[in-house]
Design a protein around this motif. Sequence first.
Motif, short mmCIF file in Angstrom:
data_model
loop_
_atom_site.label_atom_id
_atom_site.label_comp_id
_atom_site.label_asym_id
_atom_site.label_seq_id
_atom_site.Cartn_x
_atom_site.Cartn_y
_atom_site.Cartn_z
N PHE A 1 8.81 -13.47 3.33
CA PHE A 1 7.63 -13.36 4.56
C PHE A 1 6.63 -13.89 4.38
O PHE A 1 5.81 -15.02 3.61
CB PHE A 1 7.46 -11.29 4.45
CG PHE A 1 6.88 -11.44 2.81
CD1 PHE A 1 5.40 -11.01 2.09
CD2 PHE A 1 7.84 -10.77 1.95
CE1 PHE A 1 5.60 -10.98 0.89
CE2 PHE A 1 7.23 -10.32 0.50
CZ PHE A 1 6.63 -10.99 0.10
N ALA A 2 5.70 -13.35 5.31
CA ALA A 2 4.90 -14.61 5.82
C ALA A 2 3.61 -13.95 4.63
O ALA A 2 3.86 -13.00 4.07
CB ALA A 2 4.19 -14.87 6.72
N CYS A 3 2.94 -15.19 4.30
CA CYS A 3 1.29 -14.71 3.44
C CYS A 3 0.28 -14.86 3.93
O CYS A 3 -0.09 -16.46 4.77
CB CYS A 3 1.05 -15.42 2.20
SG CYS A 3 2.62 -15.23 0.87
N THR A 4 -0.70 -14.25 4.28
CA THR A 4 -2.30 -14.32 5.37
C THR A 4 -3.04 -14.20 3.67
O THR A 4 -2.85 -13.94 2.90
CB THR A 4 -2.17 -13.04 6.14
OG1 THR A 4 -1.80 -12.09 5.05
CG2 THR A 4 -0.57 -12.85 7.11
N GLU A 5 -4.70 -14.56 4.51
CA GLU A 5 -5.26 -14.82 3.12
C GLU A 5 -5.67 -13.35 2.94
O GLU A 5 -5.44 -12.10 3.23
CB GLU A 5 -6.70 -15.28 4.69
CG GLU A 5 -6.65 -16.52 5.21
CD GLU A 5 -6.42 -17.76 3.84
OE1 GLU A 5 -7.05 -17.62 2.79
OE2 GLU A 5 -6.35 -18.82 4.21
N GLU A 6 -6.54 -13.58 1.97
CA GLU A 6 -6.54 -12.30 1.20
C GLU A 6 -7.45 -10.93 2.50
O GLU A 6 -8.12 -12.23 2.79
CB GLU A 6 -7.23 -12.29 -0.12
CG GLU A 6 -6.14 -12.41 -1.05
CD GLU A 6 -6.80 -12.42 -2.85
OE1 GLU A 6 -7.84 -12.74 -2.36
OE2 GLU A 6 -5.49 -12.76 -3.40
N SER A 7 -7.08 -10.08 1.91
CA SER A 7 -8.58 -9.07 2.37
C SER A 7 -9.17 -8.28 1.01
O SER A 7 -7.96 -8.01 0.76
CB SER A 7 -8.32 -8.29 3.86
OG SER A 7 -7.21 -8.86 4.91
N GLU A 8 -9.56 -7.30 1.53
CA GLU A 8 -10.10 -5.84 0.35
C GLU A 8 -10.19 -5.09 1.27
O GLU A 8 -10.81 -4.83 2.10
CB GLU A 8 -12.21 -6.51 -0.06
CG GLU A 8 -12.22 -5.75 -0.35
CD GLU A 8 -14.05 -6.18 -1.11
OE1 GLU A 8 -15.00 -5.26 -0.53
OE2 GLU A 8 -14.21 -6.90 -2.38
N PHE A 9 -9.80 -4.38 0.62
CA PHE A 9 -9.83 -3.25 1.36
C PHE A 9 -9.57 -1.77 -0.38
O PHE A 9 -10.32 -2.41 -1.42
CB PHE A 9 -8.54 -2.19 0.99
CG PHE A 9 -6.88 -2.61 -0.17
CD1 PHE A 9 -7.41 -1.24 -1.36
CD2 PHE A 9 -6.94 -3.39 -0.96
CE1 PHE A 9 -6.42 -1.05 -1.83
CE2 PHE A 9 -5.98 -3.57 -1.98
CZ PHE A 9 -6.05 -2.14 -2.85
N GLU A 10 -10.53 -0.55 0.47
CA GLU A 10 -11.04 0.43 -0.58
C GLU A 10 -9.84 2.24 -0.38
O GLU A 10 -9.64 1.64 0.63
CB GLU A 10 -12.94 0.65 0.02
CG GLU A 10 -13.10 -0.46 -0.37
CD GLU A 10 -15.07 0.46 0.06
OE1 GLU A 10 -15.03 1.49 -0.42
OE2 GLU A 10 -15.86 -1.13 -0.05
N ALA A 11 -10.15 2.83 -0.71
CA ALA A 11 -8.84 3.67 -0.92
C ALA A 11 -9.52 4.62 -2.32
O ALA A 11 -10.55 4.55 -2.90
CB ALA A 11 -7.86 3.75 -1.31
N THR A 12 -9.40 5.85 -1.74
CA THR A 12 -9.86 6.89 -2.88
C THR A 12 -8.38 7.93 -2.79
O THR A 12 -7.38 8.51 -2.21
CB THR A 12 -10.63 8.20 -2.08
OG1 THR A 12 -11.45 7.77 -1.43
CG2 THR A 12 -10.64 9.23 -3.20
N VAL A 13 -8.41 7.68 -4.21
CA VAL A 13 -6.45 8.84 -4.56
C VAL A 13 -6.70 10.03 -5.47
O VAL A 13 -8.11 9.41 -6.27
CB VAL A 13 -5.89 7.81 -5.24
CG1 VAL A 13 -4.91 6.86 -4.71
CG2 VAL A 13 -6.67 7.27 -6.58
N VAL A 14 -5.84 11.17 -5.63
CA VAL A 14 -6.50 11.82 -7.06
C VAL A 14 -5.25 12.30 -7.68
O VAL A 14 -4.38 11.82 -7.55
CB VAL A 14 -6.61 13.48 -5.94
CG1 VAL A 14 -7.08 14.30 -6.12
CG2 VAL A 14 -7.77 13.10 -4.37
N ILE A 15 -5.64 12.75 -8.68
CA ILE A 15 -4.88 12.63 -9.53
C ILE A 15 -4.82 13.33 -10.72
O ILE A 15 -6.42 14.07 -10.91
CB ILE A 15 -4.80 11.35 -10.78
CG1 ILE A 15 -3.69 10.00 -9.99
CG2 ILE A 15 -3.58 11.43 -11.44
CD1 ILE A 15 -3.57 8.65 -10.66
N ASP A 16 -3.96 14.71 -10.99
CA ASP A 16 -4.03 15.31 -11.95
C ASP A 16 -4.01 15.10 -12.86
O ASP A 16 -3.32 14.72 -13.57
CB ASP A 16 -2.83 16.58 -11.72
CG ASP A 16 -3.59 17.80 -10.18
OD1 ASP A 16 -4.90 17.97 -9.92
OD2 ASP A 16 -2.47 18.12 -9.58
#
Length: 205
Positions: A1-16
Amino acid sequence: FACTEESEFEATVVIDLQFGCNTVPDPSDPSFSEYQRLADEYVVTYNSLQNGYCDVQQKTLTSAEVIQVGSISTASEVAVVFRLVGTCRNCEGGNNVNVYELPPLPVLETTLDPLQVVSEISPQRTKSTRRPRLLQNDENAVCECSAVGVSDDGFTEVAFTNAFREAVEQLNLQCFVSAGPCSFGTSFTTSLVLQVPSGSDVDTD
């Protein structure tokens, strides 16, 4: 698969997380160091798991922090909310990134070793026959995955929680002692009531 430039991401997760103390400190309390240790371990566990999977987005976490916690449940668990920051390829970045891979349906529940599971599901996809997984750009900007990976996809939330549980237990923290169980989906029973118009030709068999 193709490799593109890096992008920054943010996410929120919940763990018990299983909790062994009487009160839950506020995440902003600088005297309580367990939140930072949990956040650091989340990043380490996540990035370590990525080395064994073939995630086309090549997600890598750069930081994590605990931003919110819940109350102690009757099962002695506390919901902990993590804010994650990382980089990915072949993605839009921002808040449009799934941190975990969605499991295929039906969900496979097993205690077998992941490599053994892959081998039994598809004998042709053994360690010796899978494509390379270097996950780095070559001259044609193509990414590859190595033959030693557990899966040709990213890892699910269940796989991460199982690994994170072991990591938390090894930290030997005073309050947060382990991670709660995680399973994709909940079984339930229901009934359907169908109303058939009068005079309709319906086969009741």
